[in-house]
Design an enzyme around this catalytic site. Structure first.
Site, mmCIF file in Angstrom:
data_model
loop_
_atom_site.group_PDB
_atom_site.id
_atom_site.type_symbol
_atom_site.label_atom_id
_atom_site.label_comp_id
_atom_site.label_asym_id
_atom_site.label_seq_id
_atom_site.Cartn_x
_atom_site.Cartn_y
_atom_site.Cartn_z
ATOM 1 N N ASP A 41 48.126 -33.381 14.021
ATOM 2 C CA ASP A 41 49.160 -32.555 13.373
ATOM 3 C C ASP A 41 48.727 -31.797 12.110
ATOM 4 O OD1 ASP A 41 50.488 -33.844 15.382
ATOM 5 O OD2 ASP A 41 51.979 -34.820 14.135
ATOM 6 N N GLU A 53 53.003 -31.795 16.388
ATOM 7 C CA GLU A 53 54.376 -32.301 16.551
ATOM 8 C C GLU A 53 55.300 -31.091 16.619
ATOM 9 O OE1 GLU A 53 55.831 -34.998 13.504
ATOM 10 O OE2 GLU A 53 57.875 -34.930 14.307
ATOM 11 N N LYS A 79 53.384 -32.695 21.209
ATOM 12 C CA LYS A 79 54.125 -33.961 21.299
ATOM 13 C C LYS A 79 55.481 -33.826 20.614
ATOM 14 C CE LYS A 79 51.709 -35.873 17.245
ATOM 15 N NZ LYS A 79 52.801 -36.207 16.358
ATOM 16 N N LYS A 82 56.370 -38.842 16.996
ATOM 17 C CA LYS A 82 55.351 -39.115 15.986
ATOM 18 C C LYS A 82 54.052 -39.568 16.652
ATOM 19 C CE LYS A 82 58.498 -38.241 12.887
ATOM 20 N NZ LYS A 82 58.620 -36.825 12.473
ATOM 21 N N VAL A 120 47.308 -35.797 9.671
ATOM 22 C CA VAL A 120 48.449 -36.138 8.821
ATOM 23 C C VAL A 120 49.685 -36.476 9.649
ATOM 24 C CG1 VAL A 120 47.628 -34.691 6.934
ATOM 25 C CG2 VAL A 120 49.157 -33.678 8.630
ATOM 26 N N THR A 121 50.614 -37.205 9.014
ATOM 27 C CA THR A 121 50.415 -37.962 7.802
ATOM 28 C C THR A 121 49.991 -39.368 8.186
ATOM 29 O OG1 THR A 121 52.748 -38.665 7.690
ATOM 30 C CG2 THR A 121 52.143 -36.677 6.485
ATOM 31 N N CYS A 176 52.474 -40.083 11.657
ATOM 32 C CA CYS A 176 51.932 -39.739 12.987
ATOM 33 C C CYS A 176 50.549 -40.329 13.250
ATOM 34 C CB CYS A 176 51.938 -38.232 13.168
ATOM 35 S SG CYS A 176 53.632 -37.590 13.278
ATOM 36 N N GLN A 202 43.451 -58.189 8.749
ATOM 37 C CA GLN A 202 43.515 -59.223 9.799
ATOM 38 C C GLN A 202 42.437 -59.010 10.868
ATOM 39 O OE1 GLN A 202 47.646 -60.377 10.979
ATOM 40 N NE2 GLN A 202 48.228 -58.590 9.771
#
Ligand code: TIU
Length: 220
Positions: free
Chosen positions: A26, A74, A128, A131, A156-157, A161, A201
């Site tokens: 995007d 987007e 799309k 997002k 971005v961002t 997204c 993680q």
């Protein structure tokens, strides 16, 4: 096939060139120029605009290597039949007239990718409505057809997204390397949190690194 090894968090990211795509999320005028959707939502677009040269450097390095390149945008149909009422309710600027045309509407000047990152003929552009780049698009089919297993992600961002797309990709079995300085959020706190949420993680959603580390490895 040569294995590329990029120093990353939480550990080295390795990938084969033919099985990897660069996906640029995007980088549209609506998010990176004044008067677009990003500003209409009440944001200062300086951070998104400022990463354009870094993304261009990454794009140039990927093009030099013949890496598969995908761009996303987007946006919605001009008749807005694909805009959920729930989205329009909280992003009421969608479809309204702005200085770059109707906001977040396909075919409008503001909806298109910034000049510096204009896609080449042989590069894929995914339009799309949401997002995430996988939702209601043929991205997964294209990646499967190309035998792509790893994604290098910019754009971005970061927390919206880029994150949604990385989460969708991770659940579909792709290994994602997010380029920290090749992505931007409107607020630095969101940028930091989004990076941490990817590489924490043991790499719960993927890996993160910086553009210089990626480019150094690509140019070796
Ligand atoms: N609002 C915001 O931060 N982002 C979006 O609405 N779309 C994308 O991230 N592309």
């Amino acid at each position: 096939m040569r294995k590329y090894q990029v120093e990353a968090k939480p550990f080295t990211f390795d990938f084969g060139l033919e099985k990897t795509a660069l996906i640029i999320i995007d980088m549209q005028r609506d998010f990176c120029e004044f008067g677009g959707f990003g500003e209409a939502l009440g944001n200062d677009i300086t951070p998104t605009k400022s990463i354009i040269p870094t993304v261009r450097t990454i794009l140039d390095a990927a093009r030099d290597k013949g890496m598969f390149v995908i761009h996303t945008r987007e946006g919605h149909r001009p008749d807005m039949s694909d805009v959920p009422a729930a989205k329009k309710r909280r992003s009421s600027a969608i479809g309204e007239e702005g200085p770059m045309g109707r906001i977040l509407i396909r075919g409008e000047y503001g909806h298109d990718i910034v000049d510096e990152l204009k896609p080449l003929e042989n590069e894929v552009v995914i339009d799309k409505p949401g997002k995430g780049a996988f939702y209601q698009t043929d991205l997964h089919a294209i990646l499967q057809n190309k035998r792509i297993e790893s994604l290098i992600v910019c754009g971005v961002t970061t927390h919206v997204c880029v994150h949604t797309t990385i989460r969708e990709a991770n659940d579909r079995g792709y290994e994602c390397l997010m380029i920290e300085d090749g992505t931007a959020a409107f607020d630095e706190r969101d940028q930091e949190a989004a990076i941490r949420m990817i590489n924490q993680q043991g790499g719960i959603f993927g890996w993160t690194t910086t553009s210089d580390k990626l480019i150094k490895e690509l140019k070796k």
